[in-house]
Write a protein that holds these residues in place. Structure first.
Motif, PDB file in Angstrom:
ATOM      1  N   ARG A 115      60.639  75.352  55.371  1.00 38.28           N
ATOM      2  CA  ARG A 115      59.975  74.062  55.228  1.00 38.28           C
ATOM      3  C   ARG A 115      59.134  73.800  56.478  1.00 38.28           C
ATOM      4  O   ARG A 115      59.546  74.131  57.583  1.00 38.28           O
ATOM      5  N   SER A 131      58.789  68.469  50.111  1.00 39.00           N
ATOM      6  CA  SER A 131      59.541  69.555  49.482  1.00 39.00           C
ATOM      7  C   SER A 131      59.168  70.904  50.080  1.00 39.00           C
ATOM      8  O   SER A 131      59.991  71.801  50.168  1.00 39.00           O
ATOM      9  N   ARG A 174      61.556  66.663  62.476  1.00 38.38           N
ATOM     10  CA  ARG A 174      62.800  67.391  62.167  1.00 38.38           C
ATOM     11  C   ARG A 174      63.662  66.594  61.191  1.00 38.38           C
ATOM     12  O   ARG A 174      64.272  67.162  60.275  1.00 38.38           O
ATOM     13  N   GLU A 175      63.714  65.281  61.367  1.00 35.59           N
ATOM     14  CA  GLU A 175      64.481  64.449  60.440  1.00 35.59           C
ATOM     15  C   GLU A 175      63.930  64.560  59.023  1.00 35.59           C
ATOM     16  O   GLU A 175      64.683  64.639  58.046  1.00 35.59           O
ATOM     17  N   ARG A 176      62.599  64.578  58.899  1.00 34.53           N
ATOM     18  CA  ARG A 176      61.993  64.688  57.571  1.00 34.53           C
ATOM     19  C   ARG A 176      62.212  66.074  56.976  1.00 34.53           C
ATOM     20  O   ARG A 176      62.291  66.221  55.753  1.00 34.53           O
ATOM     21  N   GLY A 209      64.936  67.742  57.490  1.00 36.14           N
ATOM     22  CA  GLY A 209      66.365  67.833  57.197  1.00 36.14           C
ATOM     23  C   GLY A 209      67.021  69.035  57.836  1.00 36.14           C
ATOM     24  O   GLY A 209      67.983  69.588  57.290  1.00 36.14           O
ATOM     25  N   CYS A 210      66.522  69.443  59.001  1.00 39.64           N
ATOM     26  CA  CYS A 210      67.024  70.634  59.678  1.00 39.64           C
ATOM     27  C   CYS A 210      67.705  70.260  60.989  1.00 39.64           C
ATOM     28  O   CYS A 210      67.310  69.303  61.658  1.00 39.64           O
ATOM     29  N   SER A 211      68.694  71.038  61.372  1.00 35.27           N
ATOM     30  CA  SER A 211      69.338  70.845  62.661  1.00 35.27           C
ATOM     31  C   SER A 211      68.414  71.352  63.761  1.00 35.27           C
ATOM     32  O   SER A 211      67.534  72.187  63.512  1.00 35.27           O
ATOM     33  N   THR A 238      65.483  74.762  63.806  1.00 36.60           N
ATOM     34  CA  THR A 238      64.097  74.293  63.748  1.00 36.60           C
ATOM     35  C   THR A 238      63.283  74.966  64.841  1.00 36.60           C
ATOM     36  O   THR A 238      63.697  74.997  66.003  1.00 36.60           O
TER      37      THR A 238
END
Length: 353
Positions: free
Chosen positions: A44, A75, A221-223, A225-227, A231
């Motif tokens: 992503r 997405s 990073r929040e959008r 959804g990754c740690s 990332t």
């Protein structure tokens, strides 16, 4: 040493745009094809730009015109601007519907509205004052902050209003401190230059969210959804892209298609050193090692400060090995030559020329 392509070692990519994906209106060769491939393989991507003047939709249209595939609804990929990060910061300290003084281009106003806040222009504010409303309020609703981002039509009157408001105690949030804006006619004043004008006049200091601050990276990073550990951040500038990635606790990839040269990276201070280096974005699909993991016997620094590359050094390892060896030498107090001929030869050996 890794055996898998770089992109497969991360779930998400926070990617800079100008100098990495495109230069002005034109694609950096291989960038879009690479991005389409890594996204097809499950990565992503969030494109992070300090440019606060353009709304994300305009950037999306530009990327689609270059051939980037898929949707932009989060997405597969999305665009996040420093204006959005600034608006998100203000929304985190004020209730929905709060009024924010908006100074900058359309991207600033759209970001404020998108965050559930109400953008107020200086013209609207002056109209309220002339009609008898209390300073900075309308129908009993006060301003909660001022958001300043780049706009080509920003006026002295708007800068003066920021000065007045900040001196009165209104929180001041700047989208970024980019001093220079590249244009087709050459460098022009960026948002940082306009912020500096207010700072010089008032002594006030804004909260800055754009790179190299971590706020923009955190929002991306929040959008995604990754740690943080999964990332990767990619950029072409050490003092914004890489410093910001380090501040946000992310691994980073520096590419040589924009601002930074090999010599810049080799002489970089520890705060702005990348995790990986590659010629361009196609490095995502190759086995790029961490600079810290490169064997130390491939490149050495001689006593006179020149560089020796071992015959056994494979072509794909020369670039990170040169960087690793010079960092080690400089950190150990050794001298490294600045001879232009030597650096040109190193760029050729590393595949950058």
């Amino acid at each position: 040493m890794p055996t898998a392509p770089l992109a497969t070692r991360y779930d998400g990519l926070v990617c800079d745009l100008d100098g990495v994906v495109y230069r002005g209106p034109h694609e950096v060769p291989g960038a879009v094809e690479t991005l389409n491939q890594v996204m097809a393989d499950g990565m992503r991507v969030s494109f992070a730009t300090n440019n606060a003047s353009r709304p994300p939709d305009q950037v999306v249209d530009h990327l689609r015109a270059l051939g980037l595939e898929g949707g932009s609804d989060g997405s597969a990929w999305s665009v996040v601007t420093s204006s959005q990060a600034a608006a998100a910061y203000i929304a985190g300290m004020a209730p929905p519907g709060s009024r924010v003084l908006a100074v900058g281009g359309p991207g600033v106003h759209e970001a404020i509205a998108e965050a559930g806040l109400v953008p107020v222009t200086v013209t609207e504010l002056h109209t309220e004052l002339h009609t008898g409303a209390d300073a900075g309020s309308s129908e009993g609703v006060p301003l909660v902050a001022v958001l300043q981002g780049l706009g080509v039509d920003v006026t002295w009157t708007e800068l003066a209003e920021i000065a007045y408001r900040t001196q009165a105690g209104l929180p001041w949030v700047a989208a970024n401190l980019d001093i220079m804006l590249p244009t087709g006619r050459g460098p022009a004043p960026g948002n940082g230059a306009l912020v500096a004008a207010v700072r010089t006049a008032t002594g006030a200091v804004p909260h800055v969210v754009g790179k190299p601050a971590p706020d923009l990276y955190d929002l991306c990073r929040e959008r995604l959804g990754c740690s943080p550990a999964r990332t990767l951040a990619c950029g072409d500038r050490l003092d914004t892209d890489i410093e910001g990635a380090n501040a946000a606790g992310l691994d980073s990839l520096l590419v040589f298609t924009g601002a930074a040269s090999l010599q810049d990276v080799c002489f970089a201070s520890k705060a702005i050193r990348p995790t990986h280096v590659a010629r361009d974005l196609t490095g995502l699909r190759t086995v790029v090692p961490r600079i810290s993991d490169v064997p130390g016997d491939l490149v050495s620094v001689r006593g006179d400060g020149t560089i020796d590359i071992a015959p056994s050094a494979s072509a794909e390892l020369v670039l990170p090995a040169v960087v690793a060896a010079i960092w080690a030498a400089l950190d150990g107090g050794e001298q490294v030559s600045s001879d232009p001929a030597m650096w040109r030869a190193l760029e050729v050996a590393a595949g950058l020329a």
